[in-house]
Design a protein around this motif. Sequence first.
Motif, PDB file in Angstrom:
ATOM      1  N   ALA A  73       0.822  -1.204   0.000  1.00  0.00           N
ATOM      2  CA  ALA A  73       0.000   0.000   0.000  1.00  0.00           C
ATOM      3  C   ALA A  73       0.857   1.254   0.000  1.00  0.00           C
ATOM      4  N   VAL A  74       2.174   1.060   0.046  1.00  0.00           N
ATOM      5  CA  VAL A  74       3.121   2.175   0.069  1.00  0.00           C
ATOM      6  C   VAL A  74       3.937   2.119  -1.213  1.00  0.00           C
ATOM      7  N   GLY A  75       3.753   3.099  -2.083  1.00  0.00           N
ATOM      8  CA  GLY A  75       4.399   3.039  -3.387  1.00  0.00           C
ATOM      9  C   GLY A  75       5.853   3.448  -3.389  1.00  0.00           C
ATOM     10  N   ASN A  76       6.290   4.155  -2.349  1.00  0.00           N
ATOM     11  CA  ASN A  76       7.640   4.695  -2.297  1.00  0.00           C
ATOM     12  C   ASN A  76       8.547   3.754  -1.516  1.00  0.00           C
ATOM     13  N   ARG A  77       9.686   3.353  -2.110  1.00  0.00           N
ATOM     14  CA  ARG A  77      10.574   2.404  -1.423  1.00  0.00           C
ATOM     15  C   ARG A  77      11.191   3.008  -0.165  1.00  0.00           C
ATOM     16  N   ARG A  78      11.438   4.312  -0.189  1.00  0.00           N
ATOM     17  CA  ARG A  78      11.985   4.943   1.016  1.00  0.00           C
ATOM     18  C   ARG A  78      10.982   4.870   2.167  1.00  0.00           C
ATOM     19  N   ARG A  79       9.707   5.083   1.877  1.00  0.00           N
ATOM     20  CA  ARG A  79       8.701   5.013   2.936  1.00  0.00           C
ATOM     21  C   ARG A  79       8.532   3.576   3.438  1.00  0.00           C
ATOM     22  N   ARG A  80       8.742   2.612   2.563  1.00  0.00           N
ATOM     23  CA  ARG A  80       8.708   1.218   3.025  1.00  0.00           C
ATOM     24  C   ARG A  80       9.827   0.968   4.028  1.00  0.00           C
ATOM     25  N   LEU A  81      11.005   1.519   3.737  1.00  0.00           N
ATOM     26  CA  LEU A  81      12.113   1.388   4.678  1.00  0.00           C
ATOM     27  C   LEU A  81      11.753   2.024   6.016  1.00  0.00           C
ATOM     28  N   LEU A  82      11.233   3.242   5.971  1.00  0.00           N
ATOM     29  CA  LEU A  82      10.897   3.930   7.217  1.00  0.00           C
ATOM     30  C   LEU A  82       9.852   3.159   8.009  1.00  0.00           C
ATOM     31  N   ALA A  83       8.913   2.526   7.314  1.00  0.00           N
ATOM     32  CA  ALA A  83       7.922   1.696   8.006  1.00  0.00           C
ATOM     33  C   ALA A  83       8.585   0.472   8.626  1.00  0.00           C
ATOM     34  N   SER A  84       9.563  -0.104   7.935  1.00  0.00           N
ATOM     35  CA  SER A  84      10.238  -1.298   8.445  1.00  0.00           C
ATOM     36  C   SER A  84      11.040  -0.995   9.701  1.00  0.00           C
ATOM     37  N   ILE A  85      11.735   0.150   9.716  1.00  0.00           N
ATOM     38  CA  ILE A  85      12.636   0.455  10.832  1.00  0.00           C
ATOM     39  C   ILE A  85      12.061   1.561  11.715  1.00  0.00           C
ATOM     40  N   GLY A  86      10.737   1.592  11.820  1.00  0.00           N
ATOM     41  CA  GLY A  86      10.077   2.634  12.598  1.00  0.00           C
ATOM     42  C   GLY A  86      10.501   2.669  14.052  1.00  0.00           C
ATOM     43  N   ARG A  87      11.019   1.574  14.568  1.00  0.00           N
ATOM     44  CA  ARG A  87      11.447   1.539  15.970  1.00  0.00           C
ATOM     45  C   ARG A  87      12.671   2.414  16.241  1.00  0.00           C
ATOM     46  N   VAL A  88      13.299   2.909  15.188  1.00  0.00           N
ATOM     47  CA  VAL A  88      14.452   3.786  15.379  1.00  0.00           C
ATOM     48  C   VAL A  88      14.045   5.073  16.098  1.00  0.00           C
ATOM     49  N   THR A  89      12.804   5.521  15.905  1.00  0.00           N
ATOM     50  CA  THR A  89      12.356   6.728  16.615  1.00  0.00           C
ATOM     51  C   THR A  89      12.326   6.490  18.118  1.00  0.00           C
ATOM     52  N   ALA A  90      11.762   5.366  18.534  1.00  0.00           N
ATOM     53  CA  ALA A  90      11.806   5.025  19.969  1.00  0.00           C
ATOM     54  C   ALA A  90      13.241   4.868  20.431  1.00  0.00           C
ATOM     55  N   GLY A  91      14.112   4.386  19.540  1.00  0.00           N
ATOM     56  CA  GLY A  91      15.527   4.276  19.878  1.00  0.00           C
ATOM     57  C   GLY A  91      16.166   5.627  20.118  1.00  0.00           C
ATOM     58  N   LYS A  92      15.796   6.631  19.327  1.00  0.00           N
ATOM     59  CA  LYS A  92      16.324   7.982  19.550  1.00  0.00           C
ATOM     60  C   LYS A  92      15.898   8.508  20.919  1.00  0.00           C
ATOM     61  N   ILE A  93      14.633   8.285  21.265  1.00  0.00           N
ATOM     62  CA  ILE A  93      14.160   8.697  22.590  1.00  0.00           C
ATOM     63  C   ILE A  93      14.954   7.982  23.678  1.00  0.00           C
ATOM     64  N   SER A  94      15.214   6.704  23.464  1.00  0.00           N
ATOM     65  CA  SER A  94      15.965   5.930  24.452  1.00  0.00           C
ATOM     66  C   SER A  94      17.396   6.429  24.583  1.00  0.00           C
ATOM     67  N   MET A  95      18.018   6.832  23.465  1.00  0.00           N
ATOM     68  CA  MET A  95      19.372   7.383  23.542  1.00  0.00           C
ATOM     69  C   MET A  95      19.381   8.691  24.336  1.00  0.00           C
ATOM     70  N   SER A  96      18.361   9.519  24.137  1.00  0.00           N
ATOM     71  CA  SER A  96      18.253  10.736  24.935  1.00  0.00           C
ATOM     72  C   SER A  96      18.124  10.403  26.419  1.00  0.00           C
ATOM     73  N   ALA A  97      17.285   9.425  26.724  1.00  0.00           N
ATOM     74  CA  ALA A  97      17.079   9.032  28.119  1.00  0.00           C
ATOM     75  C   ALA A  97      18.369   8.527  28.745  1.00  0.00           C
ATOM     76  N   CYS A  98      19.096   7.708  28.006  1.00  0.00           N
ATOM     77  CA  CYS A  98      20.366   7.179  28.501  1.00  0.00           C
ATOM     78  C   CYS A  98      21.343   8.312  28.800  1.00  0.00           C
ATOM     79  N   ALA A  99      21.408   9.288  27.884  1.00  0.00           N
ATOM     80  CA  ALA A  99      22.316  10.417  28.074  1.00  0.00           C
ATOM     81  C   ALA A  99      21.906  11.267  29.270  1.00  0.00           C
ATOM     82  N   VAL A 100      20.605  11.503  29.423  1.00  0.00           N
ATOM     83  CA  VAL A 100      20.103  12.281  30.557  1.00  0.00           C
ATOM     84  C   VAL A 100      20.462  11.592  31.872  1.00  0.00           C
ATOM     85  N   GLY A 101      20.191  10.280  31.957  1.00  0.00           N
ATOM     86  CA  GLY A 101      20.494   9.556  33.191  1.00  0.00           C
ATOM     87  C   GLY A 101      21.968   9.552  33.515  1.00  0.00           C
ATOM     88  N   SER A 102      22.810   9.383  32.513  1.00  0.00           N
ATOM     89  CA  SER A 102      24.259   9.353  32.742  1.00  0.00           C
ATOM     90  C   SER A 102      24.771  10.711  33.185  1.00  0.00           C
TER      91      SER A 102
END
Length: 645
Positions: A280-309
Amino acid sequence: MTATIDSPFTERSTELLTAVLLGEDHHREHGFWRRLIATEPFRRPDRPTTGQRLRLAYDRLRALNDGLVHGLDGDVDDGLATGPDGGARLAADPRALAALHEWLGPVDPALTTVAGIHYNLFLGSLLDHDGPGRRDLSDFLRLRSTGTFLCTEVAHGNDAAAIETIARYDRARDGFVLHTPHAGAQKFMPNTSPAGGPKAGLVAARLLVDGADHGVFLFLVPLTDAERPLPGVRVRRLPARMGSPVDHCLTSFERVLVGRDALLAGDHGRIGDDGVFSSAVGNRRRRLLASIGRVTAGKISMSACAVGSARATLAVAVRYGVHRHVSGPRGTGQVPVMAHRSHHGPLVRAMATVFAMSLLHRRALDHWEAARGDAAETCREDAERLVAVAKGWITWQARSVIVECRERCGAQALLENNGMSALLTGVEGAITAEGDNLAIHAKAAAEMLLAAEPAGRAVPSGGEPGELSDPRFLVGLLAALERIWFDRAGRRMGSAPHGDPLARWNAASGPALRGVEAHAHRQAAEAFTDAAQRLPQGRAREQLTWLQRLFALDRIALGSGDLLAAGYMTPHQVRELPDAADRLIAALVDRLPELADAFALPAELLADWPIAGEGYVDAYDDPEAAWHRNGGGDLATVAAERRER
């Protein structure tokens, strides 16, 4: 210099500031993790070798997972639902994932890495694409197999859309054949070795069906058993990474066959029963972003790790500054090193920065969580951009804070048992993980530049004339700086040759990146304002406002020339900036211990850092030395008396 502050009034202020930093429901949001890191498996042991530290990281991962399955000792409502599917519940809860990184980061950066990969990138991606019930996840929930995530390649990092690992659909066998075509396509990712037990990975690979390239998708691939890689999988350990015992590896595949269900399918793409690809997604780049969508939560987690440290390092530096005595001016005897402005000034500024980091982290988390349920795509894009901007700025600031605190604690802070050196190398990893900071800020800068309104003078929100003592005026100046930098970037782009996109971006990128930095400053300052408005009038609100003003003044000073030239500040205000900041430092220095107490660090964590304690010299005592025989000597008596004081 006041070493401790102990009164019901200040205890209430500390509780209020803790709620500002961790959230009003912080006992439920953070309680499980604070209790976990205080338990014996997470205390600092003597593990001198890299191999022992790596084994410890996986041992702790299992202890963590046991806590998720069985709960922690004691009848306490930690706000985290435990049980057989505790790991899945964690993976589905962005606040719990952020809290995990916030508290594990200061304890064990290696553990934080493998836990974040397993629960967020691996389990989270499986749940996002498959939903509950499609797969049997019991091996991963019980940690009979640890999950990894393989996206980055030797030749492809931030340009993940160009990765070259192949997953070719084999119609005859109704499966996918994974293959690494050359050295540049080897996966360059952590923890794929057999260390810690069997591993399975989500492998990002280019899906080929009948010769057609449909873009990058994730495939679930068993990697190792408890002793060695599985057939067709080649795993080679990379050289030891600075400060980290994690088993970073090169991983490649030689025509490895996996079944049809290995593909993490969804609306972005699937193979039908007839072997035909649909999306349902015609753009290959958007397919990639859908596949690795957890990277956004990963960015939040990296911020949290840095804040705690950063918080943990600053708390230790504050305690050490109070306990460490040096010779004062002539005739004054010994004084705490914290009494000197040259020492406490940088730490007060670091305190303002750490509060700003914490508030921006929570602001980005709140916005992203709200946008996940919003149907408007622009809302999600704006929230994801704020997450990216916050991740870059927060992790960079954490490095600066940790370096400053390490220096203020001298040579002792270079020793591994005092913790700071590990946190410094750990934050270096966070700066690169989930997208290199400069790359994600450059992407945000380009998006914000294209979305900017035509150039023109903005009016500071505090109105004209403004006072440097007015937080509203200061926030307005930060907003003006953001506008100035993006206006400058727009003018530079407009003057560059048309028809040459790279030249146009190169002309604009410098000021646009400064605009992103100014955007982070404004967002953090606004988060201060929002937090202060929720506090009652009193000591806590006063301290938070002082920290906000100091944070803003220091950032405004960096752009005071532009603000003066544009008419936002008067010459008198520019001259007044250093004195206004110094007065705030003088007002805040005696509050540093109280502000550090608001971090709510468990006593067990601080006890594992020798220089955090008043009797830190005892950590270096020698029971066989002369001062323990015959009553010691004069110097030993002086040292004992000093400790009693």
